[in-house]
Write a protein that holds these residues in place. Structure first.
Motif, mmCIF file in Angstrom:
data_model
loop_
_atom_site.group_PDB
_atom_site.id
_atom_site.type_symbol
_atom_site.label_atom_id
_atom_site.label_comp_id
_atom_site.label_asym_id
_atom_site.label_seq_id
_atom_site.Cartn_x
_atom_site.Cartn_y
_atom_site.Cartn_z
ATOM 1 N N GLY A 25 0.895 -1.267 -0.139
ATOM 2 C CA GLY A 25 -0.122 0.079 0.067
ATOM 3 C C GLY A 25 0.837 1.367 -0.108
ATOM 4 N N ARG A 26 2.226 1.138 0.089
ATOM 5 C CA ARG A 26 3.064 2.464 0.126
ATOM 6 C C ARG A 26 3.017 3.010 -1.161
ATOM 7 N N VAL A 27 2.911 4.242 -1.177
ATOM 8 C CA VAL A 27 2.872 5.326 -2.321
ATOM 9 C C VAL A 27 4.112 5.340 -2.846
ATOM 10 N N LEU A 28 4.508 4.795 -4.185
ATOM 11 C CA LEU A 28 5.669 4.816 -4.829
ATOM 12 C C LEU A 28 6.238 6.033 -5.341
ATOM 13 N N MET A 29 5.339 6.663 -6.277
ATOM 14 C CA MET A 29 5.768 7.539 -7.084
ATOM 15 C C MET A 29 4.282 8.361 -7.494
ATOM 16 N N MET A 30 4.657 9.350 -8.133
ATOM 17 C CA MET A 30 3.564 10.197 -8.986
ATOM 18 C C MET A 30 4.181 10.604 -10.484
ATOM 19 N N ALA A 31 3.526 10.213 -11.447
ATOM 20 C CA ALA A 31 3.914 10.779 -12.632
ATOM 21 C C ALA A 31 2.646 11.080 -13.725
ATOM 22 N N ARG A 54 15.961 4.923 -4.419
ATOM 23 C CA ARG A 54 15.139 4.773 -3.077
ATOM 24 C C ARG A 54 13.719 3.659 -3.547
ATOM 25 N N GLU A 55 13.295 3.161 -2.530
ATOM 26 C CA GLU A 55 12.098 2.366 -2.713
ATOM 27 C C GLU A 55 10.861 3.328 -3.228
ATOM 28 N N SER A 56 10.975 4.424 -2.559
ATOM 29 C CA SER A 56 9.712 5.366 -3.041
ATOM 30 C C SER A 56 10.196 6.761 -3.325
ATOM 31 N N CYS A 57 9.566 7.558 -4.256
ATOM 32 C CA CYS A 57 9.970 8.936 -4.327
ATOM 33 C C CYS A 57 9.533 9.637 -3.113
ATOM 34 N N PHE A 58 8.735 9.296 -2.248
ATOM 35 C CA PHE A 58 8.325 10.054 -1.333
ATOM 36 C C PHE A 58 9.180 9.718 0.173
ATOM 37 N N PHE A 59 10.266 9.786 0.012
ATOM 38 C CA PHE A 59 11.347 9.736 1.024
ATOM 39 C C PHE A 59 11.699 10.700 2.067
ATOM 40 N N ARG A 60 10.943 11.629 2.082
ATOM 41 C CA ARG A 60 11.311 12.847 2.981
ATOM 42 C C ARG A 60 9.892 13.189 3.824
ATOM 43 N N GLU A 61 10.143 13.274 5.070
ATOM 44 C CA GLU A 61 8.831 13.555 6.066
ATOM 45 C C GLU A 61 9.164 14.718 6.617
ATOM 46 N N LEU A 62 8.111 15.444 6.960
ATOM 47 C CA LEU A 62 8.115 16.832 7.626
ATOM 48 C C LEU A 62 8.325 16.527 9.075
ATOM 49 N N VAL A 79 0.858 -1.443 -8.371
ATOM 50 C CA VAL A 79 1.866 -2.126 -9.160
ATOM 51 C C VAL A 79 2.948 -2.898 -8.305
ATOM 52 N N ARG A 80 3.465 -4.062 -8.907
ATOM 53 C CA ARG A 80 4.311 -4.910 -8.408
ATOM 54 C C ARG A 80 6.044 -4.157 -8.910
ATOM 55 N N GLN A 81 6.671 -3.561 -8.087
ATOM 56 C CA GLN A 81 7.910 -2.729 -8.450
ATOM 57 C C GLN A 81 8.870 -3.747 -8.338
ATOM 58 N N LEU A 82 9.570 -4.195 -9.591
ATOM 59 C CA LEU A 82 10.461 -5.364 -10.012
ATOM 60 C C LEU A 82 11.825 -4.384 -9.366
ATOM 61 N N GLY A 83 12.655 -5.012 -8.558
ATOM 62 C CA GLY A 83 13.823 -4.456 -8.155
ATOM 63 C C GLY A 83 13.781 -3.649 -6.944
ATOM 64 N N GLY A 84 12.530 -3.480 -6.466
ATOM 65 C CA GLY A 84 12.174 -2.605 -5.312
ATOM 66 C C GLY A 84 12.453 -1.024 -5.131
ATOM 67 N N ILE A 85 12.722 -0.736 -6.299
ATOM 68 C CA ILE A 85 13.209 0.541 -6.381
ATOM 69 C C ILE A 85 12.328 1.438 -7.541
ATOM 70 N N ALA A 86 11.774 2.432 -7.209
ATOM 71 C CA ALA A 86 10.815 3.105 -7.885
ATOM 72 C C ALA A 86 11.663 4.534 -8.240
ATOM 73 N N CYS A 87 12.341 4.979 -7.312
ATOM 74 C CA CYS A 87 12.588 6.442 -7.445
ATOM 75 C C CYS A 87 14.059 6.485 -8.083
ATOM 76 N N HIS A 88 14.302 7.636 -8.952
ATOM 77 C CA HIS A 88 15.417 7.841 -9.669
ATOM 78 C C HIS A 88 16.874 8.234 -8.959
#
Length: 132
Positions: free
Chosen positions: A32-38, A105-113, A93-102
């Motif tokens: 359920g983790r959000v990986l990216m937006m495009a 990292r696993e997710s493009c949302f890797f920074r938290e306030l 999606v099923r993210q092959l290789g476990g990396i969605a972000c350029h």
């Protein structure tokens, strides 16, 4: 792409913006983790549905972008959903290789306030220089 009019009905139901685009959110089908937006255009959505993998529209390159064609980190589709306003696409999606972000990292949302600072909460899994 040549398809019959009847097979395009689902594309006609999306409320595309003035540029013919709609935001597409990629979510891990298992966690359920959000990986990216495009962004997607009609062709990207049609091809994604046809090929069973995430295909986006690159606004910077002005061309279709088959996720993983360079990195190998393909997003296999488990489902395609449209929100209640018909203007946002959700790809499970099923993210092959476990990396969605350029960034590797696993997710493009890797920074938290945290307070008033953005804190990096995810490690780099693979150096982007090794990916691209």
């Amino acid at each position: 792409m040549s398809t019959s009019r009847s097979s395009n009905r689902f594309l006609d139901q999306v409320k595309w913006d003035a540029n013919g685009l709609a935001p597409a959110i990629a979510q891990d089908a298992d966690t359920g983790r959000v990986l990216m937006m495009a962004w997607m255009n009609r062709e990207a959505l049609a091809l994604s549905a046809q090929e069973g993998r995430a295909i986006y529209w690159s606004r910077s390159r002005h061309q279709l972008w088959r996720k993983g064609e360079t990195s190998g980190h393909v997003q296999e589709l488990a489902g395609i959903f449209l929100d209640c306003d018909a203007d946002v696409i959700l790809l499970k999606v099923r993210q092959l290789g476990g990396i969605a972000c350029h960034t590797g990292r696993e997710s493009c949302f890797f920074r938290e306030l945290k307070g008033e600072q953005w804190e990096t909460i995810d490690p780099v899994l693979k150096d982007p220089k090794e990916i691209y």
